[in-house]
Design an enzyme around this catalytic site. Structure first.
Site, PDB file in Angstrom:
ATOM      1  N   VAL A  78      45.524 -16.747  19.821  1.00 53.43           N
ATOM      2  CA  VAL A  78      46.691 -17.626  19.721  1.00 53.43           C
ATOM      3  C   VAL A  78      47.903 -16.813  19.322  1.00 53.43           C
ATOM      4  CG1 VAL A  78      46.255 -18.360  17.318  1.00 53.43           C
ATOM      5  CG2 VAL A  78      47.543 -19.838  18.845  1.00 53.43           C
ATOM      6  N   ARG A 239      48.586 -12.763   9.934  1.00 54.68           N
ATOM      7  CA  ARG A 239      48.624 -11.385  10.401  1.00 54.68           C
ATOM      8  C   ARG A 239      48.880 -10.487   9.201  1.00 54.68           C
ATOM      9  NH1 ARG A 239      46.413 -12.884  14.256  1.00 54.68           N
ATOM     10  NH2 ARG A 239      47.001 -12.665  16.452  1.00 54.68           N
ATOM     11  N   ASP A 263      41.945 -12.043   5.561  1.00 57.78           N
ATOM     12  CA  ASP A 263      41.160 -11.928   6.793  1.00 57.78           C
ATOM     13  C   ASP A 263      41.854 -10.981   7.756  1.00 57.78           C
ATOM     14  OD1 ASP A 263      39.037 -12.634   8.626  1.00 57.78           O
ATOM     15  OD2 ASP A 263      40.539 -13.807   9.725  1.00 57.78           O
ATOM     16  N   HIS A 287      38.888  -9.964  10.098  1.00 60.55           N
ATOM     17  CA  HIS A 287      39.627 -10.778  11.079  1.00 60.55           C
ATOM     18  C   HIS A 287      38.675 -11.684  11.872  1.00 60.55           C
ATOM     19  CE1 HIS A 287      43.561 -10.842  13.626  1.00 60.55           C
ATOM     20  NE2 HIS A 287      42.971 -12.030  13.616  1.00 60.55           N
TER      21      HIS A 287
HETATM   22  C1  GLV Z   1      43.503 -14.424  16.130  1.00 59.14           C
HETATM   23  O1  GLV Z   1      43.979 -13.877  15.183  1.00 59.14           O
HETATM   24  C2  GLV Z   1      44.312 -15.067  17.107  1.00 59.14           C
HETATM   25  O2  GLV Z   1      45.532 -14.876  17.114  1.00 59.14           O
HETATM   26  O3  GLV Z   1      43.742 -15.801  17.932  1.00 59.14           O
END
Ligand code: GLV
Length: 320
Positions: A78, A239, A263, A287
């Site tokens: 995403v 992030r 994460d 992550h």
């Molecule tokens: C994961 O961090 C994403 O952006 O889907």
């Protein structure tokens, strides 16, 4: 007529790969490790579509290497801070991502990380494994209560709101900060809009759910940590770049805040000898916020739908 050419930069859930394969000729980097940049720059030459991950930088260099045939970049994520969307627009390349399908899975993990950090779960597990569980001790591994606490959410978008919804079950007071108030989301979860400084000063827990942009880069810096309670806990599933990690390390060591659950980090992966990994009050995950089998399969499908539409010159179902 020959099929469009699509490069897929990583081994992805089967459903997604199968869908792209029906419509395009695929060149797959069939590995769980990232494709080397030089290989990617070579492979993209003359292709129609690129199906990538958040580990690939999509910039002018890559778009120039691909050339004018490239119609679409579809990311299995995403977040899209790894994509220079302006450069894609200049190159007439459509960009798609995978919104919506990972909202709840990510919110679940954020709650898990919050509880793990507040209640010192990883530290307790490690202590048991090391044989340090000698008896029941009144203050051994004591942490902080989540129920009834004040939680500040930075970024009350889809994921922030799903996270807040879960916190209602813990009877939390929910504060949020966005550049603009979002009454629709806030009313749904009983969240109160406050300025950033108020959120920093009043929250027992702060959870970051904002995208990484120029404005949010190092939003959590030394000054922000100084404004937080010494008992506060920071949770980040957005992030790594939203947090100044040097400043976080100092804040954790000097007791300016109590703990952090991350994460996401800078860089990813975080080197095993990184100073943050030496701190018992810093819980770090690799992550994995959206990492459930079902959600990763849905993300792979959405990204496949985007790349297929793009190579056909059709509007993307999930455009950025
Ligand atoms: C994961 O961090 C994403 O952006 O889907």
């Amino acid at each position: 007529m020959s099929k469009p050419q699509v490069v897929v930069t990583r081994r992805i859930p089967h459903a997604g790969l199968e869908l792209v394969q029906e419509q395009a000729d695929i060149r797959l980097w069939d590995s769980d490790e990232p494709i080397p940049r030089a290989t990617l720059l070579e492979w993209v030459q003359g292709i129609d579509g690129l199906y990538c991950l958040l580990t690939e930088s999509i910039d002018d260099e890559l778009l120039d290497a691909a050339g004018p045939t490239l119609k679409v970049v579809s990311t299995l994520s995403v977040g899209y801070d790894h994509i220079d969307v302006d450069a894609c627009t200049r190159h007439h390349v459509a960009v798609g991502n995978t919104p919506g399908v990972l909202t709840d899975t990510t919110a679940d993990l954020a709650i898990g990380l919050l509880l793990a950090t507040a209640r010192r779960i990883p530290e307790s597990i490690d202590a048991v494994r090391r044989g340090e569980w000698t008896t029941w001790k009144p203050e051994w591994m004591a942490g902080y209560d989540v129920y009834g606490s004040t939680v500040g959410i930075v970024g009350l978008g889809r994921i922030g709101t799903a996270f807040a919804k879960r916190l209602q079950g813990f009877d939390c007071r929910i504060l949020y900060y966005n550049p603009e108030p979002n009454p629709a989301n806030a009313d749904a979860v009983g969240a109160e809009y406050v300025e950033m400084d108020t959120l920093l000063a009043e929250s027992d827990f702060i959870s970051i759910h904002t995208a990484l942009t120029e404005q949010t880069q190092h939003l959590f810096d030394a000054e922000a940590f100084r404004k937080m309670k010494p008992t506060a806990i920071l949770i980040n599933t957005s992030r790594g770049g939203t947090v100044d990690q040097e400043a976080l390390y100092q804040a954790l060591v000097n007791g300016e805040i109590a703990a952090a659950g991350l994460d996401v980090t800078t860089p990813e992966p975080l080197p095993a000898d990184h100073p943050l990994l030496q701190l018992p009050n810093c819980v770090i995950l690799p992550h994995i916020a959206s990492a459930s089998y079902a959600t990763r399969a849905r993300m792979a499908l959405l990204a496949a739908e985007n790349v297929i539409a793009g190579v056909k010159g059709e509007p993307l179902p999930y455009p950025i």
